[in-house]
Design a protein around this motif. Structure first.
Motif, short mmCIF file in Angstrom:
data_model
loop_
_atom_site.label_atom_id
_atom_site.label_comp_id
_atom_site.label_asym_id
_atom_site.label_seq_id
_atom_site.Cartn_x
_atom_site.Cartn_y
_atom_site.Cartn_z
N GLU A 68 0.79 -1.22 0.00
CA GLU A 68 0.00 0.00 0.00
C GLU A 68 0.83 1.28 0.00
O GLU A 68 0.26 2.38 -0.04
N SER A 70 2.53 2.95 -2.13
CA SER A 70 2.39 3.90 -3.23
C SER A 70 1.15 4.78 -3.11
O SER A 70 1.13 5.90 -3.62
N THR A 71 0.11 4.31 -2.42
CA THR A 71 -1.12 5.09 -2.30
C THR A 71 -1.34 5.65 -0.89
O THR A 71 -2.30 6.38 -0.67
N LEU A 72 -0.47 5.32 0.03
CA LEU A 72 -0.67 5.70 1.43
C LEU A 72 -0.76 7.21 1.61
O LEU A 72 -1.68 7.71 2.25
N ARG A 73 0.17 7.96 1.05
CA ARG A 73 0.18 9.43 1.20
C ARG A 73 -1.09 10.04 0.59
O ARG A 73 -1.72 10.89 1.20
N GLU A 74 -1.46 9.58 -0.59
CA GLU A 74 -2.65 10.11 -1.27
C GLU A 74 -3.91 9.85 -0.45
O GLU A 74 -4.75 10.74 -0.27
N GLU A 75 -4.06 8.64 0.07
CA GLU A 75 -5.24 8.29 0.85
C GLU A 75 -5.27 9.04 2.18
O GLU A 75 -6.33 9.47 2.64
N TRP A 76 -4.11 9.20 2.80
CA TRP A 76 -4.03 9.95 4.05
C TRP A 76 -4.46 11.40 3.80
O TRP A 76 -5.27 11.95 4.56
N ASP A 77 -3.92 12.02 2.77
CA ASP A 77 -4.27 13.40 2.45
C ASP A 77 -5.76 13.54 2.16
O ASP A 77 -6.39 14.51 2.59
N HIS A 78 -6.32 12.58 1.44
CA HIS A 78 -7.75 12.61 1.12
C HIS A 78 -8.59 12.53 2.41
O HIS A 78 -9.55 13.29 2.59
#
Length: 174
Positions: A68, A70-78
């Motif tokens: 996960e 690669s998408t962790l930062r994007e999902e956290w920010d969302h």
């Protein structure tokens, strides 16, 4: 006839999770029983569960980062954008805390009654949750849900009767 659509990947991962939970319960119960006699180690069921969770955490974090990352930062920010950092952190902390407490009690219970009894009662708990949820949310139960619930309840009842029955006396053969 009409077939049932099954997500094979989800089924495989759910089966793997159930296998891991059963092994954890069996291993934990065995380790707890083995260590109870040695008072110098202070390893009751709660401590065994805590150590097993620390080890599990150390093995799981690298897997999560690999799968996960690669998408962790994007999902956290969302999530932070939608709910705010305090709400996200509070929900993560409370979710982790209550999950840990629930499972520590379940682990201690399993150490006291055995893995099979605990598993049977856990199945009954899931059926009860399904039925109560159906009533509360006013959702009709499908035929498959009713049949599955009936099988689980019958199995739980049968196990309860079988575990209370006295073993039959063995006949002597000459």
């Amino acid at each position: 006839g009409k077939g049932v659509d099954i997500n094979v990947g989800a089924f495989a991962y759910a089966s793997l999770a159930n296998l891991a939970a059963a092994l954890k319960g069996k291993l934990g119960g065995s380790v707890t029983k083995a260590l109870k006699g040695d008072k110098t180690k202070n390893m009751d069921s709660a401590n065994v569960y805590a150590v097993m969770n620390i080890i599990s955490f150390l093995f799981t974090v690298p897997m999560v980062v690999i799968a996960e990352g690669s998408t962790l930062r994007e999902e956290w920010d969302h999530a932070v954008e939608e709910y705010g950092a305090n709400a996200v952190i509070t929900n993560i902390a409370l979710s982790g805390f209550f999950f840990y407490i629930y499972n520590e009690f379940a682990f201690a219970f399993t150490a006291q009654v055995g893995a099979v009894t605990s598993s049977v009662l856990n199945t009954a708990k899931r059926v009860i949750i399904i039925v109560i949820s159906s009533i509360i949310f006013n959702e009709p139960m499908t035929k498959n849900t009713v049949v599955g619930s009936a099988v689980a309840i019958s199995g739980t009842f049968g196990y309860s009767l079988a575990s209370k029955a006295k073993p039959a006396a063995k006949k002597k053969t000459s």
